[in-house]
Structures are given as C-alpha cells and as structure tokens.
Design an enzyme around this catalytic site. Structure first.
Site, PDB file in Angstrom:
ATOM      1  N   TYR A   1       0.850  -1.195   0.000  1.00 18.84           N
ATOM      2  CA  TYR A   1       0.000   0.000   0.000  1.00 18.84           C
ATOM      3  C   TYR A   1       0.886   1.245   0.000  1.00 18.84           C
ATOM      4  CZ  TYR A   1      -4.915  -1.219   0.463  1.00 18.84           C
ATOM      5  OH  TYR A   1      -6.191  -1.605   0.216  1.00 18.84           O
TER       6      TYR A   1
ATOM      7  N   GLU B   1      -0.578   4.856  -0.446  1.00 14.44           N
ATOM      8  CA  GLU B   1      -1.392   6.054  -0.678  1.00 14.44           C
ATOM      9  C   GLU B   1      -0.538   7.320  -0.546  1.00 14.44           C
ATOM     10  OE1 GLU B   1      -2.242   3.594   1.357  1.00 14.44           O
ATOM     11  OE2 GLU B   1      -4.421   3.268   1.385  1.00 14.44           O
TER      12      GLU B   1
ATOM     13  N   ASP C   1      -8.033  13.245 -24.585  1.00  9.62           N
ATOM     14  CA  ASP C   1      -7.954  11.853 -24.145  1.00  9.62           C
ATOM     15  C   ASP C   1      -7.332  11.082 -25.308  1.00  9.62           C
ATOM     16  OD1 ASP C   1      -8.375   9.194 -23.638  1.00  9.62           O
ATOM     17  OD2 ASP C   1     -10.440   9.423 -22.946  1.00  9.62           O
TER      18      ASP C   1
ATOM     19  N   THR D   1      -4.989   5.828 -21.463  1.00  6.92           N
ATOM     20  CA  THR D   1      -4.743   4.486 -20.948  1.00  6.92           C
ATOM     21  C   THR D   1      -3.346   4.104 -21.424  1.00  6.92           C
ATOM     22  OG1 THR D   1      -5.783   3.595 -22.912  1.00  6.92           O
ATOM     23  CG2 THR D   1      -7.128   3.660 -20.923  1.00  6.92           C
TER      24      THR D   1
ATOM     25  N   LYS E   1      -3.244   0.315 -24.873  1.00 10.39           N
ATOM     26  CA  LYS E   1      -3.731   0.272 -26.257  1.00 10.39           C
ATOM     27  C   LYS E   1      -2.511   0.359 -27.176  1.00 10.39           C
ATOM     28  CE  LYS E   1      -8.366   2.017 -25.184  1.00 10.39           C
ATOM     29  NZ  LYS E   1      -8.426   2.593 -23.837  1.00 10.39           N
TER      30      LYS E   1
ATOM     31  N   ARG F   1      -2.399  -2.642 -18.288  1.00 10.32           N
ATOM     32  CA  ARG F   1      -3.692  -1.968 -18.184  1.00 10.32           C
ATOM     33  C   ARG F   1      -3.606  -0.927 -17.065  1.00 10.32           C
ATOM     34  NH1 ARG F   1      -8.340  -3.410 -20.479  1.00 10.32           N
ATOM     35  NH2 ARG F   1      -7.141  -4.948 -21.629  1.00 10.32           N
TER      36      ARG F   1
HETATM   37  N1  DSN Z   1     -13.039  -0.089 -24.458  1.00  3.83           N
HETATM   38  C1  DSN Z   1     -12.196   0.909 -25.082  1.00  3.83           C
HETATM   39  C2  DSN Z   1     -12.339   0.896 -26.560  1.00  3.83           C
HETATM   40  O1  DSN Z   1     -12.583  -0.160 -27.093  1.00  3.83           O
HETATM   41  O2  DSN Z   1     -12.171   1.907 -27.207  1.00  3.83           O
HETATM   42  C3  DSN Z   1     -12.435   2.275 -24.568  1.00  3.83           C
HETATM   43  O3  DSN Z   1     -12.719   2.299 -23.242  1.00  3.83           O
END
Ligand code: DSN
Length: 484
Positions: A73, A75, A229, A255, A258, A264
């Site tokens: 932990y 924080e 974003d 994120t 991707k 993740r």
């Molecule tokens: N689930 C993602 C996507 O497929 O674009 C976005 O959150």
C-alpha cells in the site's frame, strides 16, 4: 531458510502449514484457473485480434505485473506516503513518472504526470473532479460519433449513462454527417451558446487526425479548458507518428495498454509552471502559474482512489522504457501502414469506409450499403476466430443496431504482421461478409435467426480453420506458445 517447496525447513515448515499454496506454481495450486489461462493464451495466439483498443504486451511487462509490487500500500505521492516501507515503491513511481515525461518528449518544467489512475475512465473522472464543480458544463465528442462514454455520454432520449453526464452537464458535439470528419464549425457554434468549462477531444472510433490548434481556438473563444484523451493513439503520439496534443491542451489523459502496448493502467499529464501569455485567464496577470498539479493529485487520491496499483506502475515504467526505442517508432509506423493497407484492400473490394480511409490505427467500415449490421458481422467474425467490434457509423439512426465495425491494427502489428498480411486479413473479412449475406438470404434479417443459421455454416467453419492455421503461424509476444 524458505526455499523451493521441496527444500523447506525450520520456519518455512510452519509457514507452509498455514499457507500451503505460498510457494506453488499456479498450475499446482489452482489447475482450474491455470487451465482457463492456457485456453486464453491459445485463443489469443490462434485468432486474428482486431479490436482497436487491444494489444499484446511484452513478457517483462507481464513479469512486473505479476511481481511483489502488488503487495504494497502506498497512498499518497512519492516522498509523502501515508504508510511506511515505501522506499522502493517511491523509486518505481518516480522512475515511471520520469519515463512518462521522456516518452512524450515533455519538459518537467512545463508538464507533470500522475501515473496512479487504475485505467482511463478513472483518469478522466479524476480530471473532472479536480478541475470542475458538480454540474459544470463539458463538451465531448458524442459516443455514436466515435467519442468515449466518459466524455459526458447520455442517450439521444436523455438517459444519463456515464457518471460524467450524471454529475456534470454535458452537450455532445458530432461529426459532419456528410464527410465523417469532426465538424469544427458546428462545435464552435454550440460551444459559443453552451459556454462549457471544459472541452474534451479524443475518441474511441475516430480514424482521422485531431486538429488541436483549431480546438484550442474554440476553447479560448469560450474560455474553456482543453483536455485530450489520447488513449487510443498514445503509442502513435509517443512515437511522434501523430499530431502532438501537448502544445495546445491543458490536460492530456491516456490508458497505457492500447497502442502504447503497456499494462492496463492510466495516466494524467497536466501543465505546470508559469502560464504562457496566451493562456492567462481573464483575471490573471503575467506570471500566474498553473494550479493543476495539487488538484489532480488530490482528486486521484484521496478523492477517488485508494492505494495505487504498484504492480501496474512498475509494469508501466517497463513499457515506457520500450516506447523510447527506435523499434517502437518502427512499430508505430507499421501500425499506421497496416491500418492503411487493410483500408485500401477493403476499398478495392468495393466497400465503404467512414471518411474513406484512415490516418491512424483504425478503420471504420460502413456496412450499411451491404445490408448487414455491425452486430451480424461481429458475430460471424467471432465464429471465424476474428475479433472486432460492432460500431456506430456516422448517420446511424439507432445506437442499438450499429451500421459498421471498427477494425484496429495495433495488436496484430505486435505479432509482426506487415501490409500484405493486413491485405490478407481484409480478404478474410470479405469472405466472412459474403457468407453473412448468403446466410441472411436464408435466415431473414432477425439477429437471432441469423445467428442460429450462421453458427452451423460449413463456410464459416472452413474460414475459421484457415484463420487459425494462418494466425498460429505468427509469433506471439509475452508468452511461449510451444507448449500449447
Ligand atoms: N473499451 C475501449 C475501446 O474499445 O475503445 C475504450 O474504453
């Protein structure tokens, strides 16, 4: 000393009496879960993965994800934690933050980063929590236009779906119905009426470049902050294979799993230091400084999250090191070439793509001229072990029956596929679509009857056999397929 299970003596014996699985492998301790994971490895290896938001990460990233960092932990921020024992966690988080700024070519004098968000949706909500008051106005690209749920989505009928539309007032902007490109003029007109506090750009299904300069002009005209974003394209941005949002945006979220190909997780980049003259607020003098850092850090913890997921942060540090290599630059270039090759081949087959093509990692295939819905194509592809998703296309009247599918190149590019391979994928998709049409002629248009009929199609079974043989011939990052 506690060693391997077969060499345990002394206190080790006491521990194993209470905690017998402590030193076992997963396969020994829980064969049921281990078998499901082996099945998932097989599915990933033998299929064609085209979900535009997915990727295959590396073995060292997975090693860090499965490490002892998960036990701690922490924080707070490095150097200011609520619990002790964080000297190594501080080192990991500081390293991750430094690499994040380097990976996106940012000076720590002008930008800071929070690497604690559990993923993209919490990152976005943390930004809103930090910079807005309840019921402040936001504008984001509408979900059916390719935006994201967390950009303020509610249905055309007014049902508030995302918490971002429950706790804030949201007015979506849309694409130009004719071209499928973002309609900046309409956005400006609506923003001038609505006067949002925050304009959000970025999306989940937009195949074209973002005009950040234009978006900044609109934000300035209405006195709004601008947030990008970049979740889908962050790998391309880091590799400088996409326009750079940082010059124009106040905040950039992403994120990390991707096109960035990490674990993740999520990140928030925020401006810091003195504000440039053209970003001063109405009541601000020269020399005013950004106050985002404390507000964003406070929103992430304690307002929204608990302890950071240190295994994710460690794994992200590993991915951000790879992102800065020449090989990652080549990867990002190949991602774009592969998406373009797939789009070109679909076009040669006579099909219609939204905007006619792509600038990035994805194409949006408009299936309405073919008389097949996105849901049917998604179902048929699934049966062929090709994974993609149904997606609304510009002009769709019902969000329940999206007229197209979204196809992305990041994951299969990580497996070493090149342009000719993506042309082959387009040929597979053409075969699947032909079989969808033949099936629909027999079953009629209802999805249930269509699904029941196509499930028994020998043509689909034959495509699946060929897809699995072909996909299985490419290398698989992250894990060993020889024993599968
Ligand atoms: N689930 C993602 C996507 O497929 O674009 C976005 O959150």
């Amino acid at each position: 000393m506690v060693g391997a299970a077969n060499g345990v003596a002394g206190h080790g014996k006491d521990m194993l009496a209470m905690f017998p699985e402590a030193l076992k492998s997963l396969a020994e301790a829980d064969p049921e879960v281990a078998a499901i994971i082996e099945d998932e490895k097989r599915r990933q290896w033998r299929g064609i993965e085209l979900i535009a938001s997915e990727n295959f990460t590396s073995r060292p990233v997975m090693e860090a994800l499965g490490s002892c960092l998960t036990n701690k932990y922490s924080e707070g921020q490095p150097g200011a934690r609520y619990y002790g024992g964080n000297e190594n966690i501080d080192r990991i988080e500081n390293l991750c933050k430094a690499r994040a700024l380097e990976a996106f070519h940012l000076s720590p004098d002008q930008w800071g980063v929070n690497v604690q968000p559990y993923s993209g949706s919490p990152a976005n909500f943390a930004v809103y929590t930090a910079l807005l008051s309840p019921h402040d106005r936001i504008m984001g690209l509408d979900l059916p236009s390719g935006g994201h749920l967390t950009h303020g989505y509610y249905t055309a009928g007014g049902k508030k779906i995302s918490a971002t539309s429950i706790f804030f007032e949201s007015l979506p902007y849309k694409l130009d119905m004719g071209t499928g490109y973002l309609d900046h003029e309409k956005l400006e007109e609506r923003a001038l009426d609505y006067r949002p506090k925050l304009i959000i750009c970025g999306g989940s299904a937009y195949p074209r470049e973002w005009d950040y300069k234009r978006l900044r002009q609109i934000a300035d005209k209405v006195g709004a902050l601008l947030m990008m974003d970049m979740a889908h394209i962050s790998g391309l941005v880091a590799a400088q294979e996409a326009a750079q949002p940082f010059e124009y945006a106040d905040i950039v979220t992403t994120t990390t799993h991707k096109s960035l190909r990490g674990p993740r997780a999520g990140m928030i980049f925020f401006r810091r230091g003195p504000k440039p003259a053209d970003r001063l607020g109405r009541d601000e003098d020269a020399g005013a400084v950004y106050d985002f850092e404390d507000r964003i850090n406070f929103a992430v913890f304690p307002s929204l999250q608990g302890g950071p997921h240190n295994h994710q942060i460690g794994a992200l540090a590993v991915a951000l090191k790879h992102v800065q290599t020449p090989e990652f630059k080549q990867y990002a270039q190949q991602v774009k070439r592969n998406a373009a090759a797939l789009g070109d081949t679909l076009t040669k087959h006579g099909y219609k793509l939204v905007t006619g093509g792509t600038d990035n990692h994805l194409v949006l295939w408009d299936l309405r001229p073919e008389g097949i819905t996105g849901s049917k194509m998604e179902k048929a592809c699934d049966l062929c072990h090709i994974t993609l998703n149904k997606n609304a296309v510009v002009g769709d009247v019902s969000a329940l029956t999206p007229g197209g599918v979204r196809i992305g190149s990041p994951a299969m590019t990580s497996r070493g596929l090149k342009e000719e391979d993506f042309a082959r994928i387009a040929d597979f998709l053409h075969e699947v679509l032909e079989e969808c049409k033949a099936t629909q002629r027999k079953s009629g248009k209802k999805l249930l009857e269509f699904s029941n009929t196509i499930e028994t199609s020998p043509v689909i079974a034959d495509i699946r056999r060929r897809v699995e043989e072909w996909a299985g011939s490419f290398p698989m990052p992250g894990f060993d397929v020889s024993a599968l």
